[in-house]
Design an enzyme around this catalytic site. Structure first.
Site, PDB file in Angstrom:
ATOM      1  N   THR A 153       0.797  -1.218   0.000  1.00  0.00           N
ATOM      2  CA  THR A 153       0.000   0.000   0.000  1.00  0.00           C
ATOM      3  C   THR A 153       0.834   1.276   0.000  1.00  0.00           C
ATOM      4  O   THR A 153       0.283   2.360  -0.198  1.00  0.00           O
ATOM      5  CB  THR A 153      -0.950  -0.010   1.208  1.00  0.00           C
ATOM      6  OG1 THR A 153      -0.280  -0.581   2.340  1.00  0.00           O
ATOM      7  CG2 THR A 153      -2.190  -0.840   0.909  1.00  0.00           C
ATOM      8  N   GLU A 154       2.122   1.163   0.260  1.00  0.00           N
ATOM      9  CA  GLU A 154       3.049   2.272   0.048  1.00  0.00           C
ATOM     10  C   GLU A 154       4.419   1.694  -0.268  1.00  0.00           C
ATOM     11  O   GLU A 154       4.857   0.734   0.373  1.00  0.00           O
ATOM     12  CB  GLU A 154       3.181   3.190   1.275  1.00  0.00           C
ATOM     13  CG  GLU A 154       1.984   4.054   1.593  1.00  0.00           C
ATOM     14  CD  GLU A 154       2.242   4.971   2.797  1.00  0.00           C
ATOM     15  OE1 GLU A 154       3.424   5.303   3.067  1.00  0.00           O
ATOM     16  OE2 GLU A 154       1.263   5.348   3.450  1.00  0.00           O
ATOM     17  N   ASN A 155       5.092   2.314  -1.234  1.00  0.00           N
ATOM     18  CA  ASN A 155       6.484   1.987  -1.539  1.00  0.00           C
ATOM     19  C   ASN A 155       7.044   3.122  -2.369  1.00  0.00           C
ATOM     20  O   ASN A 155       6.446   3.505  -3.379  1.00  0.00           O
ATOM     21  CB  ASN A 155       6.585   0.661  -2.302  1.00  0.00           C
ATOM     22  CG  ASN A 155       8.013   0.271  -2.632  1.00  0.00           C
ATOM     23  OD1 ASN A 155       8.378   0.139  -3.802  1.00  0.00           O
ATOM     24  ND2 ASN A 155       8.836   0.092  -1.619  1.00  0.00           N
TER      25      ASN A 155
END
Length: 484
Positions: free
Chosen positions: A398-400
């Site tokens: 969901t975040e990178n």
């Protein structure tokens, strides 16, 4: 995989404000007050940059949605800001609360009458705004992911300056106080009631352990309320777990959409893998930072006393999917227990690795570090995502992303981390999506505008979105080619 999710992420506080006429300021969140506090600014706990000078996604969301669409993305993740919807307290709205034998909140029933009363208290303009944002995303064909708590809290729920100066006397102590579980459930129920037709995936929390570790165990990093209070940290952990489970139930009253939680699963590696104490330090880090929430919400195994003796509490086993925010790893070494209330905290991060590197340098393992000093370590994405998948729920990254204002590291960073996604799929790990942080530059919490994560640079005067072309084209190509 033709149904693989490709997206970008934004949170409300970090992206929304910045219109030149200051019409869309949210001055009712804890972070709003925190970043402008003179003590925090004087002592370099915060940058002094102010969110109302930000990128103005509130007005320019259609532009940002179009940029995401032009990248070939099929999903968009955003936050509905609690303090915008309910800038004033909702304590007077009555709901039914039941408890279990441990005294934990087992059920919060929010009847229709309460929803209608909440509707009278809600900021109508902000409700209409989020409806317009979500409708525009659906019009463009995006799968929508909505998070209900991305660090910020209404100031009537959490006043960080009051809490820091008078912890016992403060009546707005955030997740330390159980009553805020009930208020969060009201907000969650109301949000699902209002927006569920436009939301495909719900997340209750984003990175709940950040609130614990930075807010209550690391008072000098610039995170509210900026106190050292292990006893409070313990309460915050359990109360957030209960808040997730009860919000899950409340949302499910209004939708069949999957409800999950977003964690920053951080793989920990021992500094010396041949030293039993360092190995134990890494195990304890993993248990404390990663496994507490994973075990409680996916298996109902809850370590109430944080003493390695979990008990089975079935009503906390509430989770449909796991989000994993991954940026880098931790390398740890043994230290004697630091807090009596948290005996498992026997680890300390090693300087130079993970989050503890020097900006724009290299780690001791010769991996590059970002503008933030974070080590680039793609293998950690594999290890952390595989850990999240152990619990039988699908995982979404969901975040990178990487702080890289000159766009030197980011293209390779994207490619190498997506290669780890491919390796996960090849090995049968149930990972279903990848979201890049972020589409545009944003307000990076205590660091303000100094740290730039965007595929698109933002001119903070004109608010123009300017492509960092190598990264934009790299991500577009990755999305086009997919992960098969």
């Amino acid at each position: 995989m033709s149904n693989f999710i490709w997206g970008v992420v934004q949170s409300a506080f970090q992206f929304e404000m910045g219109d030149p006429l200051r019409r869309n300021i949210d001055a009712r969140s804890d972070w709003w007050h925190w970043v402008r506090d003179p003590f925090n600014i004087k002592n370099d706990l915060v940058s002094g940059d102010l969110p109302e000078e930000g990128i103005n996604n509130y007005e320019l969301y259609e532009i940002d949605h179009r940029l995401a669409k032009d990248l070939g993305l099929n999903a968009y993740q955003l936050t509905i800001e609690w303090s915008r919807i309910f800038p004033c307290p909702t304590w007077g709205v009555e709901v039914k609360v039941e408890r279990d034998s441990y005294g934990l909140i087992k059920r919060v029933k929010v009847p229709k009458e309460a929803l209608e009363e909440l509707d009278g208290l809600a900021n109508r303009r902000e409700v209409l705004h989020y409806l317009a944002v979500l409708k525009n995303l659906k019009k463009l064909g995006f799968t929508t992911f909505v998070t209900l708590n991305h660090q910020t809290l209404p100031v009537w729920v959490h006043d960080p300056l009051w809490t820091r100066s008078d912890f016992e006397g403060s009546r707005a102590r955030g997740w330390v106080d159980e009553r805020n579980i009930i208020e969060f459930v009201k907000f969650s129920a109301y949000s699902a009631w209002k927006f569920s037709e436009l939301v495909d995936f719900w997340a209750t929390f984003d990175e709940p352990m950040v609130t614990v570790e930075l807010g209550y165990l690391a008072p000098y990093v610039g995170w509210p309320p900026g106190i050292l209070n292990p006893k409070a940290a313990k309460k915050v952990i359990i109360n957030q777990m209960v808040a997730h489970a009860r919000a899950y139930d409340a949302i499910k009253e209004h939708t069949k959409a999957p409800v999950g939680i977003i964690l920053n699963i951080i793989p920990a590696y021992p500094l010396n893998p041949h030293d039993a104490r360092d190995v134990k330090a890494a195990e304890n880090y993993d248990y404390f930072h990663n496994r507490l929430f994973l075990e409680a919400l996916n298996r109902g195994r809850v370590d109430l006393e944080l003493d390695w003796n979990p008990v089975k509490i079935p009503h906390l086993e509430r989770n449909d999917w796991v989000g994993n925010n991954y940026y880098t790893r931790e390398v740890v070494k043994w230290t004697e227990p630091r807090f009596e209330e948290l005996p498992m905290v026997t680890f300390v991060g090693v300087e130079g690795y993970g989050y503890s590197g020097n900006p724009n340098g290299v780690s001791p393992d010769n991996n590059p570090t970002s503008d933030f000093g974070w080590e680039v370590y793609p293998k950690g994405l594999y290890d952390s995502t595989a850990e999240g998948a152990e619990y039988g729920r699908p995982v979404y990254i969901t975040e990178n992303g990487v702080a890289d204002s000159k766009d030197i590291l980011r293209p390779r960073y994207i490619i190498e981390h997506v290669e780890e996604v491919k390796r996960l799929l090849e090995n049968g790990i149930d990972v279903r999506g990848y979201f890049h942080w972020a589409l545009t530059d944003n307000y990076e919490w205590a660091m303000g505008f100094k740290i730039r994560f965007g595929l698109y640079e933002v001119d903070m005067i004109t608010k123009e979105r300017i492509p960092r072309r190598n990264s934009v084209e790299t991500y577009r190509k990755v999305v086009r080619e997919g992960v098969e």
